[in-house]
Design a protein around this motif. Sequence first.
Motif, short mmCIF file in Angstrom:
data_model
loop_
_atom_site.label_atom_id
_atom_site.label_comp_id
_atom_site.label_asym_id
_atom_site.label_seq_id
_atom_site.Cartn_x
_atom_site.Cartn_y
_atom_site.Cartn_z
N ARG A 1 0.83 -1.19 0.00
CA ARG A 1 0.00 0.00 0.00
C ARG A 1 0.87 1.25 0.00
O ARG A 1 0.57 2.23 -0.71
CB ARG A 1 -0.93 -0.01 1.21
CG ARG A 1 -1.78 1.26 1.36
CD ARG A 1 -2.71 1.16 2.56
NE ARG A 1 -3.43 2.42 2.77
CZ ARG A 1 -2.96 3.44 3.49
NH1 ARG A 1 -1.75 3.36 4.07
NH2 ARG A 1 -3.67 4.55 3.64
N GLN A 2 1.93 1.26 0.80
CA GLN A 2 2.80 2.42 0.87
C GLN A 2 3.56 2.64 -0.44
O GLN A 2 3.71 3.77 -0.89
CB GLN A 2 3.78 2.27 2.03
CG GLN A 2 3.13 2.42 3.40
CD GLN A 2 4.09 2.09 4.53
OE1 GLN A 2 4.77 1.07 4.51
NE2 GLN A 2 4.17 2.99 5.51
N ILE A 3 4.03 1.55 -1.04
CA ILE A 3 4.72 1.67 -2.32
C ILE A 3 3.76 2.24 -3.37
O ILE A 3 4.12 3.15 -4.15
CB ILE A 3 5.27 0.30 -2.79
CG1 ILE A 3 6.44 -0.14 -1.90
CG2 ILE A 3 5.69 0.35 -4.26
CD1 ILE A 3 7.70 0.69 -2.07
N ARG A 4 2.54 1.73 -3.40
CA ARG A 4 1.55 2.24 -4.37
C ARG A 4 1.25 3.71 -4.12
O ARG A 4 1.09 4.49 -5.05
CB ARG A 4 0.28 1.39 -4.29
CG ARG A 4 0.46 -0.01 -4.86
CD ARG A 4 -0.76 -0.87 -4.61
NE ARG A 4 -0.51 -2.24 -5.05
CZ ARG A 4 -0.96 -3.33 -4.43
NH1 ARG A 4 -1.68 -3.20 -3.33
NH2 ARG A 4 -0.68 -4.53 -4.91
N GLY A 5 1.16 4.09 -2.84
CA GLY A 5 0.90 5.48 -2.52
C GLY A 5 2.02 6.39 -2.98
O GLY A 5 1.78 7.48 -3.50
N ALA B 1 4.51 14.76 2.96
CA ALA B 1 3.08 14.60 2.68
C ALA B 1 2.73 13.14 2.43
O ALA B 1 1.69 12.65 2.90
CB ALA B 1 2.68 15.45 1.47
N ILE B 2 3.58 12.43 1.70
CA ILE B 2 3.34 11.00 1.45
C ILE B 2 3.46 10.21 2.74
O ILE B 2 2.64 9.32 3.03
CB ILE B 2 4.31 10.48 0.39
CG1 ILE B 2 4.06 11.16 -0.96
CG2 ILE B 2 4.18 8.96 0.24
CD1 ILE B 2 5.08 10.83 -2.03
N ASP B 3 4.46 10.53 3.54
CA ASP B 3 4.70 9.82 4.80
C ASP B 3 3.48 9.96 5.72
O ASP B 3 3.06 9.00 6.38
CB ASP B 3 5.94 10.39 5.47
CG ASP B 3 6.49 9.49 6.56
OD1 ASP B 3 6.02 8.34 6.69
OD2 ASP B 3 7.39 9.92 7.29
N GLN B 4 2.91 11.16 5.76
CA GLN B 4 1.75 11.38 6.63
C GLN B 4 0.51 10.67 6.11
O GLN B 4 -0.33 10.21 6.89
CB GLN B 4 1.49 12.88 6.76
CG GLN B 4 2.58 13.62 7.53
CD GLN B 4 2.50 15.12 7.38
OE1 GLN B 4 1.48 15.67 6.96
NE2 GLN B 4 3.58 15.82 7.71
N ALA B 5 0.39 10.56 4.78
CA ALA B 5 -0.79 9.92 4.20
C ALA B 5 -0.71 8.40 4.24
O ALA B 5 -1.75 7.71 4.25
CB ALA B 5 -0.95 10.37 2.75
N TYR B 6 0.52 7.88 4.29
CA TYR B 6 0.71 6.42 4.29
C TYR B 6 1.65 6.02 5.42
O TYR B 6 2.79 5.63 5.20
CB TYR B 6 1.29 5.96 2.93
CG TYR B 6 0.36 6.26 1.78
CD1 TYR B 6 -0.61 5.33 1.38
CD2 TYR B 6 0.43 7.47 1.08
CE1 TYR B 6 -1.47 5.59 0.32
CE2 TYR B 6 -0.42 7.73 0.03
CZ TYR B 6 -1.36 6.80 -0.34
OH TYR B 6 -2.23 7.06 -1.38
N PRO B 7 1.19 6.14 6.66
CA PRO B 7 2.04 5.84 7.82
C PRO B 7 2.32 4.33 7.93
O PRO B 7 1.64 3.51 7.33
CB PRO B 7 1.22 6.34 9.00
CG PRO B 7 -0.20 6.22 8.53
CD PRO B 7 -0.18 6.54 7.07
N GLU B 8 3.33 4.04 8.75
CA GLU B 8 3.66 2.62 9.00
C GLU B 8 2.51 1.90 9.69
O GLU B 8 1.79 2.47 10.48
CB GLU B 8 4.93 2.54 9.85
CG GLU B 8 6.20 2.98 9.11
CD GLU B 8 7.44 2.76 9.94
OE1 GLU B 8 8.15 1.78 9.70
OE2 GLU B 8 7.70 3.60 10.82
#
Length: 232
Positions: free
Chosen positions: A42-46, A225-232
């Motif tokens: 999911r994070q890679i896709r984001g 922005a990406i980090d916040q939208a796709y957290p661990e």
Amino acid sequence: MTTTTTRTGADGFVETLRAQSRRYHDQHPFHVRMNAGRLSRRQIRGWVANRFYYQENIPRKDAAILSNCPDPEVRRRWIRRILDHDGTSTGEGGIEAWLRLGEAAGLTREEVRDHRHLVPGVRFAVDAYVNFARTRPWVEAVASSLTELFAPDLMAARLAAFERWYPWIDPEALAYFRARLEQAPRDCEHALEVVTAHCLSAESQARAVDALSFKCDVLWGLMDAIDQAYPE
């Protein structure tokens, strides 16, 4: 924009530009986790979906630089950047390669192109960069592109990380990264040539360093922005 004092002389100027590598987005926590194989699908896709907005705006940024540049020799060489991303016909170029990466990551072309996954912070950062290229003196806009000083190392590390940690992505879909291993050094050589030829005073050199610092801020903000939208 942060003002940085440059060292005296051309060598000191280039050294000051290279020192901005300490602020490059390869050191962002999200990027560090990506290269360590710690991101989910999911994070890679984001990341792929959001980074596409940056990729598709690169030709617009470069077109803005061309529109402000009075030097035909610079324009003749700079236009290659647009062709690298747009291609010379359908199915070619870096934007097409990124769409193929998206498909390999499990996204459809439609959902990448229509920005349904785009987060506001990424849009803000990228739009700010394009606006910078449109409104600032063209040499400063050229200087902002000098993140390419650091890009080959980033691309090599990213390519190795994807091949090692994310084997579910077809290696053929990593063509964008492979292409940039050759394109980025060529582009960087030209941009550095332009900046060192035009920025001869301490003031103009400081503005060039500020422009590169701004670009580093853009890329870091995009990753935030990406980090916040796709957290661990």
